[in-house]
Design a protein around this motif. Structure first.
Motif, PDB file in Angstrom:
ATOM      1  N   ALA A   2      26.802  52.131  51.735  1.00 12.81           N
ATOM      2  CA  ALA A   2      26.511  51.174  50.478  1.00 12.81           C
ATOM      3  C   ALA A   2      27.312  51.787  49.840  1.00 12.81           C
ATOM      4  O   ALA A   2      28.057  52.645  49.067  1.00 12.81           O
ATOM      5  N   LEU A   3      28.167  50.700  48.896  1.00 16.51           N
ATOM      6  CA  LEU A   3      28.953  51.077  47.995  1.00 16.51           C
ATOM      7  C   LEU A   3      28.550  50.670  46.231  1.00 16.51           C
ATOM      8  O   LEU A   3      27.286  50.336  46.140  1.00 16.51           O
ATOM      9  N   MET A   4      29.097  51.393  45.357  1.00 17.29           N
ATOM     10  CA  MET A   4      28.794  51.984  44.050  1.00 17.29           C
ATOM     11  C   MET A   4      29.614  50.931  43.042  1.00 17.29           C
ATOM     12  O   MET A   4      28.666  50.599  41.951  1.00 17.29           O
ATOM     13  N   ASN A   5      30.943  50.666  43.161  1.00 13.91           N
ATOM     14  CA  ASN A   5      31.524  50.327  42.333  1.00 13.91           C
ATOM     15  C   ASN A   5      31.146  48.549  41.487  1.00 13.91           C
ATOM     16  O   ASN A   5      31.241  48.046  42.658  1.00 13.91           O
ATOM     17  N   GLU A   6      31.159  48.355  40.596  1.00 11.06           N
ATOM     18  CA  GLU A   6      31.446  46.154  40.347  1.00 11.06           C
ATOM     19  C   GLU A   6      33.241  46.110  40.591  1.00 11.06           C
ATOM     20  O   GLU A   6      33.962  47.635  40.355  1.00 11.06           O
ATOM     21  N   PRO A   7      33.339  45.179  41.024  1.00 11.51           N
ATOM     22  CA  PRO A   7      34.535  44.846  41.418  1.00 11.51           C
ATOM     23  C   PRO A   7      35.537  45.065  40.237  1.00 11.51           C
ATOM     24  O   PRO A   7      34.980  44.874  38.286  1.00 11.51           O
ATOM     25  N   THR A   8      36.459  45.293  40.486  1.00 10.86           N
ATOM     26  CA  THR A   8      37.365  46.175  39.624  1.00 10.86           C
ATOM     27  C   THR A   8      38.747  44.616  39.283  1.00 10.86           C
ATOM     28  O   THR A   8      38.570  43.790  39.287  1.00 10.86           O
ATOM     29  N   ALA A   9      39.070  45.395  38.428  1.00 13.44           N
ATOM     30  CA  ALA A   9      40.243  43.391  37.798  1.00 13.44           C
ATOM     31  C   ALA A   9      41.275  43.735  38.293  1.00 13.44           C
ATOM     32  O   ALA A   9      41.863  42.084  39.023  1.00 13.44           O
ATOM     33  N   PRO A  10      41.710  44.136  39.835  1.00 13.70           N
ATOM     34  CA  PRO A  10      42.823  44.012  40.954  1.00 13.70           C
ATOM     35  C   PRO A  10      41.577  43.347  41.730  1.00 13.70           C
ATOM     36  O   PRO A  10      42.466  42.152  42.688  1.00 13.70           O
ATOM     37  N   TYR A  11      40.824  43.336  42.342  1.00 15.95           N
ATOM     38  CA  TYR A  11      39.934  42.449  43.068  1.00 15.95           C
ATOM     39  C   TYR A  11      39.307  41.544  42.020  1.00 15.95           C
ATOM     40  O   TYR A  11      39.913  39.681  42.736  1.00 15.95           O
ATOM     41  N   HIS A  12      39.222  40.929  41.224  1.00 13.50           N
ATOM     42  CA  HIS A  12      39.100  39.835  40.516  1.00 13.50           C
ATOM     43  C   HIS A  12      40.474  39.251  40.204  1.00 13.50           C
ATOM     44  O   HIS A  12      41.133  37.301  41.295  1.00 13.50           O
ATOM     45  N   ALA A  13      42.103  40.003  40.448  1.00 16.27           N
ATOM     46  CA  ALA A  13      42.877  38.871  40.107  1.00 16.27           C
ATOM     47  C   ALA A  13      43.144  38.478  41.600  1.00 16.27           C
ATOM     48  O   ALA A  13      43.605  37.422  41.902  1.00 16.27           O
ATOM     49  N   ALA A  14      42.917  39.333  42.741  1.00 11.10           N
ATOM     50  CA  ALA A  14      42.873  38.918  43.585  1.00 11.10           C
ATOM     51  C   ALA A  14      42.079  37.528  43.857  1.00 11.10           C
ATOM     52  O   ALA A  14      42.898  36.590  44.977  1.00 11.10           O
ATOM     53  N   GLN A  15      41.438  37.480  43.752  1.00 13.09           N
ATOM     54  CA  GLN A  15      39.925  36.385  44.147  1.00 13.09           C
ATOM     55  C   GLN A  15      40.687  35.037  43.685  1.00 13.09           C
ATOM     56  O   GLN A  15      41.093  34.045  44.509  1.00 13.09           O
ATOM     57  N   ASP A  16      41.114  35.607  42.362  1.00 14.84           N
ATOM     58  CA  ASP A  16      41.667  34.647  41.561  1.00 14.84           C
ATOM     59  C   ASP A  16      43.489  33.929  42.345  1.00 14.84           C
ATOM     60  O   ASP A  16      43.352  32.652  42.512  1.00 14.84           O
ATOM     61  N   ALA A  17      44.031  35.007  42.492  1.00 14.82           N
ATOM     62  CA  ALA A  17      44.846  34.331  43.630  1.00 14.82           C
ATOM     63  C   ALA A  17      44.444  33.832  45.069  1.00 14.82           C
ATOM     64  O   ALA A  17      45.281  32.854  44.872  1.00 14.82           O
ATOM     65  N   LEU A  18      44.244  34.077  45.415  1.00 12.27           N
ATOM     66  CA  LEU A  18      43.539  32.918  46.901  1.00 12.27           C
ATOM     67  C   LEU A  18      42.860  31.790  46.065  1.00 12.27           C
ATOM     68  O   LEU A  18      43.571  31.414  47.123  1.00 12.27           O
ATOM     69  N   ARG A  19      42.157  31.879  44.811  1.00 13.15           N
ATOM     70  CA  ARG A  19      41.863  30.581  44.636  1.00 13.15           C
ATOM     71  C   ARG A  19      42.724  29.379  44.626  1.00 13.15           C
ATOM     72  O   ARG A  19      43.794  28.759  44.632  1.00 13.15           O
ATOM     73  N   VAL A  20      43.968  29.837  43.988  1.00  9.91           N
ATOM     74  CA  VAL A  20      45.741  29.281  43.942  1.00  9.91           C
ATOM     75  C   VAL A  20      45.879  28.804  45.099  1.00  9.91           C
ATOM     76  O   VAL A  20      46.558  27.972  45.573  1.00  9.91           O
ATOM     77  N   LEU A  21      46.260  29.543  45.906  1.00  5.98           N
ATOM     78  CA  LEU A  21      46.689  29.595  47.353  1.00  5.98           C
ATOM     79  C   LEU A  21      46.362  28.480  48.185  1.00  5.98           C
ATOM     80  O   LEU A  21      47.064  27.636  48.976  1.00  5.98           O
ATOM     81  N   GLU A  22      45.225  28.424  47.976  1.00 10.60           N
ATOM     82  CA  GLU A  22      43.919  27.644  48.473  1.00 10.60           C
ATOM     83  C   GLU A  22      44.482  26.121  47.899  1.00 10.60           C
ATOM     84  O   GLU A  22      44.517  25.341  49.030  1.00 10.60           O
TER      85      GLU A  22
END
Length: 252
Positions: A2-22
């Motif tokens: 199991a993983l512990m950490n909440e999503p970090t800023a790079p994770y959120h940036a990557a998710q936003d970048a994926l939305r832009v690419l889509e």
């Protein structure tokens, strides 16, 4: 595991970048930044650096009139044929740029089947790599890479790892108490780089930031000679800002 950490800023940036690419991918003839902002809900302040990063990585290109279309890198990584080779080459270019930017050796590491693995790195004459004098898989307790990966596991996952790998004293600074190490790992904020100040090797300092996506545990790290330790925190912050492109490459 199991993983512990909440999503970090790079994770959120990557998710936003994926939305832009889509959004860009849906408009073969091109789409403006204003249209991207409307379709994704991203503010100009958020969108502008994302588009800059996507252009630098080759995922989007600007055509006459300023509209954006998909770039060659996205086509290569999005193809099923030869994807692994294309991904490795793309990540290597990213690491090479990062090495030159932070003036330090840089590494991508993954936690695979219960073990620490350095999967890629970039070093050079002015950015020497760490001398692996003790197998990285056996010394996660002592280096920034290992500790960053362990912070991303839950308590049982950490205990399991430490039960399989003896916490040997590698330098006078190495933590050899599992209780103390577990306490430090528990208290480590996911947004703060993990540091190694000559705990693995005398003469070397390191930093690592998480690049976790889904169930995949990974980190981006750097190392430098101790005489450059005054640059470590600045370089570590730059490392954190560079984690999003790496995460994005792994997610595409």
């Amino acid at each position: 595991m199991a993983l512990m950490n909440e999503p970090t800023a790079p994770y959120h940036a990557a998710q936003d970048a994926l939305r832009v690419l889509e959004t860009v991918a849906r408009h073969a003839a091109g789409v403006t930044d204003a249209q991207i902002a409307r379709r994704t809900g991203l503010t100009t302040e958020r969108l502008t650096p994302l588009l800059r990063m996507l252009r630098r990585e080759g995922y989007v290109e600007q055509i006459t009139g300023g509209a954006y279309v998909t770039g060659d890198a996205l086509a290569r990584l999005g193809s099923a044929q030869g994807r692994e080779e294309a991904l490795r080459a793309h990540l290597q270019r990213t690491l090479d740029r990062l090495r030159d930017s932070v003036r330090a050796a840089v590494y991508i590491s993954r936690y695979v089947d219960g073990e620490v693995r350095i999967t890629q790195y970039a070093a050079g004459p002015g950015a020497p790599p760490v001398n692996e004098w003790v197998d990285f898989r056996e010394s996660a307790h002592a280096h920034a890479v290992g500790k960053s990966l362990l912070t991303q596991l839950d308590h049982n996952g950490r205990r399991d790892h430490l039960s399989r790998h003896k916490m040997a004293r590698l330098t006078s600074r190495t933590i050899t108490s599992d209780k103390l190490l577990l306490s430090r790992l528990e208290a480590q904020p996911p947004t703060v780089p993990v540091l190694d100040l000559q705990e693995y090797a005398v003469g070397t300092v390191c930093a690592a930031v998480p690049i976790t996506a889904g169930s995949s545990v990974g980190c981006l790290a750097l190392s430098m000679p101790v005489e450059h330790a005054h640059r470590l925190r600045t370089a570590a912050d730059a490392l954190g800002r560079s984690a999003a492109p790496v995460l994005l490459s792994l997610a595409i």
